[in-house]
Design an enzyme around this catalytic site. Structure first.
Site, PDB file in Angstrom:
ATOM      1  CG  ASN A   1      39.514  36.189  35.411  1.00  0.00           C
ATOM      2  OD1 ASN A   1      39.628  36.079  34.206  1.00  0.00           O
ATOM      3  ND2 ASN A   1      40.466  36.681  36.172  1.00  0.00           N
TER       4      ASN A   1
ATOM      5  CG  HIS B   1      45.401  39.269  41.931  1.00  0.00           C
ATOM      6  ND1 HIS B   1      45.501  39.056  40.564  1.00  0.00           N
ATOM      7  CD2 HIS B   1      46.295  40.243  42.230  1.00  0.00           C
ATOM      8  CE1 HIS B   1      46.429  39.855  40.070  1.00  0.00           C
ATOM      9  NE2 HIS B   1      46.919  40.592  41.064  1.00  0.00           N
TER      10      HIS B   1
END
Length: 177
Positions: free
Chosen positions: A137, A146
């Site tokens: 990403n 995350h």
């Protein structure tokens, strides 16, 4: 297992580079003059910047996407909608695009496992490929990779480092101190 070809940027005659300080470190943004965000990476994450930097001549100058303001709203005010309406144009394969699109659906304060992301994109056996796409990403924080954790709840892998992943999850209320 099929080997993926490295992704390269199509030549961009113009693009904007801008740097931002944040509570989790200095960030570099790459945007097009049309207002599409191509990348947002941690400057000190090994190899990440080189991977997303397109060829061509960068322009440093006024932030065309108002990212300074948006990042300040996210980091300092906890604004869940700080990135709403932002035009994103990360470079990646069709599969990566599906994963990244699904990541944007993970709500603030929530986490999913890699297996859950694979299920949600309709490819339940592609857990490892989801992990690879997650790691590739190019738009940190805004495409919230995350928020993806191990099936056992562990904080696994993050291009910016597990300390940043932990900080971001605590900031968003997904983890308690």
């Amino acid at each position: 297992m099929r080997q993926l070809e490295p992704q390269t940027f199509a030549p961009m005659a113009d693009f904007f580079l801008d740097e931002f300080d944040s509570p989790v470190g200095r960030l570099l943004a790459i945007a097009t003059p049309a207002g599409d965000l191509k990348a947002l990476e941690f400057i000190d994450a090994p190899g990440r910047i080189e991977r997303v930097l397109p060829p061509g001549e960068p322009h440093r100058g006024q932030d065309p996407l108002d990212l300074h303001h948006r990042l300040r709203r996210y980091f300092h005010h906890g604004d869940r909608d700080a990135f709403a309406g932002l035009s994103l144009a990360p470079r990646g394969t069709a599969f990566q695009q599906r994963v990244w699109s699904e990541l944007r659906r993970i709500a603030w304060g929530e986490t999913l496992s890699y297996a859950q992301v694979a299920e949600r994109i309709g490819s339940p056996k592609s857990v490892r490929a989801v992990g690879l796409a997650n790691g590739a990403n190019p738009i940190a924080i805004i495409v919230p990779c995350h928020r993806v954790i191990g099936s056992n709840g562990s904080l696994t892998g993050y291009g910016g480092g597990l300390d940043r992943k932990y900080w971001l999850l605590v900031h968003e209320g997904a983890l308690l101190l």
